[in-house]
Scaffold this active site. Structure first.
Site, PDB file in Angstrom:
ATOM      1  NE  ARG A  70      29.420 -72.207   5.020  1.00 43.72           N
ATOM      2  CZ  ARG A  70      28.386 -71.729   4.332  1.00 43.72           C
ATOM      3  NH1 ARG A  70      27.282 -71.858   5.159  1.00 43.72           N
ATOM      4  NH2 ARG A  70      28.184 -70.979   3.469  1.00 43.72           N
ATOM      5  CE  LYS A 111      22.091 -71.298   1.332  1.00 41.25           C
ATOM      6  NZ  LYS A 111      23.509 -70.934   1.502  1.00 41.25           N
TER       7      LYS A 111
HETATM    8  C1  LIG Z   1      23.576 -69.561   1.791  1.00 40.07           C
HETATM    9  C2  LIG Z   1      24.709 -68.781   1.285  1.00 40.07           C
HETATM   10  C3  LIG Z   1      24.440 -67.278   1.214  1.00 40.07           C
HETATM   11  C4  LIG Z   1      23.056 -66.583   1.119  1.00 40.07           C
HETATM   12  O1  LIG Z   1      22.826 -66.645   2.505  1.00 40.07           O
HETATM   13  P1  LIG Z   1      21.420 -65.630   2.936  1.00 40.07           P
HETATM   14  O2  LIG Z   1      21.756 -65.236   4.568  1.00 40.07           O
HETATM   15  O3  LIG Z   1      20.240 -66.381   2.548  1.00 40.07           O
HETATM   16  O4  LIG Z   1      21.584 -64.523   2.384  1.00 40.07           O
HETATM   17  C5  LIG Z   1      25.501 -66.537   0.467  1.00 40.07           C
HETATM   18  N1  LIG Z   1      26.772 -67.248   0.390  1.00 40.07           N
HETATM   19  C6  LIG Z   1      26.998 -68.412   0.714  1.00 40.07           C
HETATM   20  C7  LIG Z   1      28.310 -69.012   0.310  1.00 40.07           C
HETATM   21  C8  LIG Z   1      25.944 -69.471   1.263  1.00 40.07           C
HETATM   22  O5  LIG Z   1      26.158 -70.764   1.395  1.00 40.07           O
END
Ligand SMILES: *Cc1c(COP(=O)(O)O)cnc(C)c1O
Length: 368
Positions: A139, A44
């Protein structure tokens, strides 16, 4: 900096080094593998650019994760053929596509799970879910253990086409809570209770994201955690170094480079002339008078990177002083080599810049 080289190429350019991304990913896959942990690599942060995702697959990531279904569909159409994981809790309005295109999703709502079951039945399809437990980052996820286990039992016993694939948690995002042996240990305890109830092992106990990597390095990751969802830590690996003090020398931080072209170069007063009001974004600028300085304007702006804060100029003496929608203003007074009109300046970046630049349609993506 490549001098006056920008005549045939369309700037600004986001230059992406696929080999370095492969190396980063391979290093992290091997590190995690040595502790029995699989990686869902998260796409993402760079808008799911397929060529980058190919490196994840080549380096051995077991799953590809994304928060947006339309990009998962795009990646599938591109031919990426590993299980996909949706890591944002699904909307009601995307359940049809979820069942059709996505293998695994993170979930926390009973009603959503029931709707997924209903949709699976009508499509004659199955879907795997990872239920999210909230360890305090507040969250997504269920915060009450009893309610959480009940939800797991509901999926296991009441839903036929929705399969309880595992459980997981997210930390260090909203509440900035650190993953620790203790809080992840709690997730493992819950996993064991659920496994006892369902009389089988869960496929996945997913212990977070990049912020959980220090626990692996320090040898403090609870054994039962067998999956992480990693984005930043394999793509830029900058946060681990800058915020956590873990300098993994095998990791490349210059995987994404912004290249922008100089469109104006002039000696100007460093302090605006006239009565100061607000800038284009409604903020009062905080500008220091340093007398007359040599400044350059680059043709890239907030529309492309949102905020110039923490963009990292690669040419010595270049200092970012501000930006507007389409302009990045740099002080070049201290550059040893004279900057000229048409020159290209390079910048390294953090996660947020990568997120916006990769999504900007006016930024050319170039792969090396
Ligand atoms: C964005 C996200 C991740 C990855 O986060 P990083 O800090 O880029 O490793 C993992 N799990 C969820 C639920 C996320 O929203």
């Amino acid at each position: 900096m490549s001098k006056n080289s920008g005549i045939n190429q369309k700037y600004p350019i986001l230059e992406i080094d696929l080999n370095k991304i492969y190396q980063n990913t391979k290093y992290m896959v091997d590190l995690c593998d040595s502790r029995g942990i699989s990686i869902a690599s998260v796409a993402k942060g760079f808008n799911g650019l397929p060529k980058v995702v190919e490196q994840f697959v080549n380096a051995g990531c077991k799953y590809i994760a994304h928060s947006r279904i339309e990009q998962i569909i795009k990646l599938k159409e591109h031919g990426i053929n590993v299980p996909f994981m949706l890591i944002r809790i699904p909307m009601f309005s995307e359940i049809e596509e979820l069942v059709k295109y996505v293998d695994i999703s993170l979930n926390s709502e009973l009603e959503t799970l029931n709707r997924i079951e209903y949709e699976c039945k009508s499509q004659n399809n199955n879907h795997k879910v990872v239920l999210m437990f909230d360890l305090g980052d507040i969250r997504e996820g269920i915060i009450d253990e009893k309610e959480f286990i009940e939800l797991a039992m509901h999926v296991e016993n009441k839903l036929e086409n929705v399969q309880l694939y595992g459980i997981g948690t997210n930390l260090g995002c909203y509440g900035s809570i650190m993953p620790t042996k203790e809080n992840l240990g709690k997730l493992c305890d819950i996993a064991e209770k659920i496994e006892k109830n369902i009389d089988r092992k869960l496929d996945i106990v997913s212990g977070g994201a990049t912020t959980s990597i220090p626990l692996i390095i320090d040898g403090k990751m609870p054994n039962k955690i067998n999956n992480l969802r990693i984005g930043e830590g394999i793509i830029l690996a900058r946060d681990l170094k800058d915020y956590w003090g873990y300098d993994i020398d095998k990791m490349n931080q210059d995987t994404f480079v912004l290249k922008a072209q100089v469109v104006e170069i002039k000696d100007k007063p460093s302090y605006p002339i006239g009565e100061m009001f607000i800038d284009a974004f409604g903020n009062k600028p905080d500008i220091i008078d340093r007398g007359i300085r040599k400044r350059a304007i680059l043709a890239v702006g907030k529309q492309d990177f949102a905020s110039h804060d923490k963009l990292i100029p690669q040419k010595q003496g270049v200092e970012i002083i501000g930006s507007s929608s389409d302009h990045l203003i740099v002080d070049v007074e201290n550059c040893k080599q004279e900057i000229q009109l048409g020159d290209i300046l390079d910048f390294h970046m953090y996660y947020s810049h990568m997120l916006y630049l990769s999504g900007s349609s006016s930024v050319t993506k170039v792969y090396v």
